[in-house]
Design a protein around this motif. Structure first.
Motif, PDB file in Angstrom:
ATOM      1  N   GLU A 334       0.928  -1.291  -0.231  1.00 22.98           N
ATOM      2  CA  GLU A 334       0.050   0.338  -0.056  1.00 22.98           C
ATOM      3  C   GLU A 334       0.987   1.208   0.164  1.00 22.98           C
ATOM      4  O   GLU A 334       1.468   1.456   0.965  1.00 22.98           O
ATOM      5  CB  GLU A 334      -0.907   0.158   1.189  1.00 22.98           C
ATOM      6  CG  GLU A 334      -1.713   1.248   1.409  1.00 22.98           C
ATOM      7  CD  GLU A 334      -3.262   0.830   0.682  1.00 22.98           C
ATOM      8  OE1 GLU A 334      -3.971   1.786   0.690  1.00 22.98           O
ATOM      9  OE2 GLU A 334      -3.522  -0.120   0.185  1.00 22.98           O
ATOM     10  N   ILE A 335       1.009   2.057  -1.222  1.00 18.07           N
ATOM     11  CA  ILE A 335       1.633   3.064  -1.298  1.00 18.07           C
ATOM     12  C   ILE A 335       0.726   4.444  -1.302  1.00 18.07           C
ATOM     13  O   ILE A 335       0.024   4.445  -2.289  1.00 18.07           O
ATOM     14  CB  ILE A 335       2.704   3.203  -2.603  1.00 18.07           C
ATOM     15  CG1 ILE A 335       3.607   1.934  -2.610  1.00 18.07           C
ATOM     16  CG2 ILE A 335       3.650   4.354  -2.428  1.00 18.07           C
ATOM     17  CD1 ILE A 335       4.288   1.560  -1.425  1.00 18.07           C
ATOM     18  N   ASN A 336       0.829   5.175  -0.245  1.00 20.01           N
ATOM     19  CA  ASN A 336      -0.184   6.444  -0.207  1.00 20.01           C
ATOM     20  C   ASN A 336       0.301   7.663  -1.171  1.00 20.01           C
ATOM     21  O   ASN A 336      -0.535   8.397  -1.389  1.00 20.01           O
ATOM     22  CB  ASN A 336      -0.383   6.890   1.146  1.00 20.01           C
ATOM     23  CG  ASN A 336      -1.160   5.448   1.951  1.00 20.01           C
ATOM     24  OD1 ASN A 336      -2.535   5.495   1.579  1.00 20.01           O
ATOM     25  ND2 ASN A 336      -0.927   4.736   2.760  1.00 20.01           N
ATOM     26  N   GLY A 337       1.456   7.869  -1.420  1.00 15.63           N
ATOM     27  CA  GLY A 337       2.128   8.922  -2.015  1.00 15.63           C
ATOM     28  C   GLY A 337       2.464   8.535  -3.246  1.00 15.63           C
ATOM     29  O   GLY A 337       2.440   7.324  -3.895  1.00 15.63           O
ATOM     30  N   PRO A 338       3.238   9.486  -4.174  1.00 20.01           N
ATOM     31  CA  PRO A 338       3.479   9.178  -5.291  1.00 20.01           C
ATOM     32  C   PRO A 338       4.694   8.291  -5.761  1.00 20.01           C
ATOM     33  O   PRO A 338       5.608   8.342  -4.643  1.00 20.01           O
ATOM     34  CB  PRO A 338       3.937  10.632  -5.959  1.00 20.01           C
ATOM     35  CG  PRO A 338       3.090  11.622  -5.188  1.00 20.01           C
ATOM     36  CD  PRO A 338       3.287  10.944  -3.835  1.00 20.01           C
ATOM     37  N   ILE A 339       4.527   7.440  -6.559  1.00 26.49           N
ATOM     38  CA  ILE A 339       5.661   6.462  -6.721  1.00 26.49           C
ATOM     39  C   ILE A 339       6.537   6.558  -7.829  1.00 26.49           C
ATOM     40  O   ILE A 339       6.026   7.174  -9.166  1.00 26.49           O
ATOM     41  CB  ILE A 339       5.039   5.021  -7.104  1.00 26.49           C
ATOM     42  CG1 ILE A 339       4.083   4.429  -5.990  1.00 26.49           C
ATOM     43  CG2 ILE A 339       6.009   3.871  -7.551  1.00 26.49           C
ATOM     44  CD1 ILE A 339       3.392   3.182  -6.448  1.00 26.49           C
ATOM     45  N   LYS A 340       7.648   6.616  -7.531  1.00 24.23           N
ATOM     46  CA  LYS A 340       8.834   6.714  -8.924  1.00 24.23           C
ATOM     47  C   LYS A 340       9.718   5.496  -8.696  1.00 24.23           C
ATOM     48  O   LYS A 340      10.473   5.513  -8.018  1.00 24.23           O
ATOM     49  CB  LYS A 340       9.419   7.856  -8.716  1.00 24.23           C
ATOM     50  CG  LYS A 340      10.505   8.173 -10.032  1.00 24.23           C
ATOM     51  CD  LYS A 340      10.828   9.692 -10.081  1.00 24.23           C
ATOM     52  CE  LYS A 340      11.577   9.886 -11.455  1.00 24.23           C
ATOM     53  NZ  LYS A 340      12.202  11.282 -11.582  1.00 24.23           N
TER      54      LYS A 340
END
Length: 507
Positions: A334-340
């Motif tokens: 679960e990634i709540n912020g932007p992904i790079k």
């Protein structure tokens, strides 16, 4: 009937206490308080059971059972006098607190039990040190903190946070529509939900087992299982017990059919030259290694990772995620912020990208189970699979299939999908609206086609350098956002059929 059960329990408890006290007495009183249908009730009951049932009208109706055990009648009178109900707030926020002021003789002891009926859509917060708690039929937010005693929350739909130190938690819901947190230190945690419920599931126990009826897709990081049930998006069910078992059951399915999630747990990652492995990181997690694996259960902040060669495995991240690898697979929960995220070689699996981002591998498959932010996906050679997209998606692969399924509630969304060698499949609801521009370039026009379950497309063909270009344009359901689909030597399909769950092989 439930009032009689509670009263019987109080009588039994009173009889048991009478063996150690000279005299005992229970004082009953009816209580009524104003409360709006969307109001909030704070109830603090230091010792004693609490039973709360929902009703469809405003205001609070309650029965208070105050039991005093003492050495004599004078002690009973003193205990009854000092054990007071303190009433605060108003019809918007009501507080009820049982209190024993300092200075009492302590030649007596008191406990109080409540049986309450309150508005179904209100918010309830209960705090107690000892006693059983039962809450039934609520549709608003439920907060419970209990030190010693079991907690049962039945027929609840809405946000919930339930904590117990020395008691088990039983949670039953007809629909999972909001985040739910169930945490016990020494007790078991059991949740029962509909068979078709879709949610993120996080389960953490040190000494106990994790069991479920569902075919949960996920992975272990340390003692924590991060996965998804049915739909990869949706709310999160967090279940935690230090010493007890965790169970997530399906309605009307025999308990004996539940299986342990640990039996299918992935094999541990091999130890490399360096390895960063930890449970919870608070704040920024920044790590770099020329050769090594990275495994973190949860980061309460941003993440910045570089590895020259190795696997990266993250459970949950509350902030942004930046990961670069010169070669190695990646698994994110679960990634709540932007992904790079970028790797030169290796598959990338993301369970949930709440704010979207950029995901790239120069050689491998990208699997994104859920995204609710604009997302760009690039693979130098591998499939791209998006199981549930609630925002725009731009997907490009040099060699592989692209499969994108839109969120069922999406009425229109911009999609760009291009494969240099493979098929493109877009799954939408029957009422999805879009302006379509779909093109295939093929040397076998009889085998490679453009098909749509929704009418409204016009198809043209032309010869280009000995190959055939087939183009379909038009509006679906009156039009909407622009959708561009391109495939070389493959099919393009716009489908409205049901999407089967994505089965992901975990390392």
């Amino acid at each position: 009937m439930k009032t009689r059960v509670l009263a019987a329990a109080i009588v039994l408890f009173t009889c048991a206490s009478a063996a150690t006290a000279a005299v005992s007495r229970t004082f009953n009183s009816e209580q009524q308080f104003t409360l709006l249908a969307n109001g909030t009730l704070f109830l603090e009951n230091p010792s004693g059971d609490v039973v709360i049932h929902a009703k469809d009208t405003p205001n609070i109706e309650g029965m208070l059972y105050k039991r005093i055990d003492g050495k004599d009648k004078e002690a009973l009178e003193e205990g009854n006098l000092f054990t007071k109900l303190i009433i605060g707030g108003d019809e918007r926020v009501r507080s009820l607190r049982m209190a024993i002021p300092d200075g009492a003789s302590r030649e007596w002891k008191a406990s109080t039990a409540w049986h309450i009926r309150m508005p179904r859509t209100a918010t309830i917060s209960v705090l107690t040190r000892a006693g059983q708690i039962q809450i039934s039929g609520m549709r608003g937010t439920v907060h419970v903190r209990n030190f010693n005693g079991n907690v049962v929350v039945d027929d609840h739909v809405g946000p919930a946070k339930i904590d117990s130190v020395n008691g088990s938690i039983f949670y039953l819901s007809p629909a999972v529509r909001a985040n739910v947190v169930l945490a016990s230190v020494n007790g078991d945690v059991t949740a029962t939900v509909p068979q078709g419920a879709g949610f993120r599931w996080i389960a953490d126990t040190v000494r106990g087992d994790i069991r479920t009826h569902f075919a949960a897709r996920g992975t272990f990081i340390g003692n924590t299982f991060n996965g998804s049930v049915n739909a990869p998006g949706g709310p999160t069910l967090r279940t935690t017990s230090l010493m007890g078992n965790i169970s997530v059951f399906a309605h009307k399915v025999p308990v004996r059919q539940a299986q342990s999630v640990r039996r299918t747990a992935p094999t541990p990652m091999p130890v490399r030259t360096q390895q960063a492995s930890t449970q919870v990181v608070r704040g920024l997690f920044k790590y770099a290694t020329s050769l090594g694996d990275v495994r973190v259960q949860q980061v309460l902040g941003d993440v910045d990772i570089f590895t020259g060669a190795g696997e990266v495995q993250l459970g949950a991240v509350s902030g942004s995620l930046t990961v670069r690898s010169s070669g190695g697979p990646m698994q994110f929960g679960e990634i709540n912020g932007p992904i790079k995220a970028k790797t030169r070689a290796g598959d990338i699996l993301v369970d949930s990208a709440r704010r979207g981002g950029e995901i790239e591998t120069q050689g491998g498959t990208i699997r994104l189970l859920y995204t609710s932010g604009p997302t760009r996906l690039v693979s130098g050679g591998g499939d791209i699979i998006v199981r549930q997209a609630a925002s725009s998606v731009n997907a490009i692969t040099d060699s592989g299939d692209i499969s994108i399924a839109m969120d069922p509630v999406a009425k229109s969304q911009r999609i760009d999908a291009k494969t240099a060698k493979g098929n493109v499949v877009l799954n939408v609801t029957p009422n999805f609206g879009a302006d379509i521009d779909a093109t295939i370039v093929t040397s076998d026009p009889d085998a490679d086609t453009i098909l749509s379950d929704i009418p409204g497309l016009s198809i043209s063909r032309e010869q280009v350098g000995g190959r055939t270009r087939v183009r379909a344009t038009g509006k679906l359901n009156g039009g909407g956002e622009k959708i561009v689909l391109q495939a070389t030597d493959g099919d393009i399909r716009i489908s409205t059929g049901p999407v089967a769950p994505t089965v992901v092989t975990r390392r």
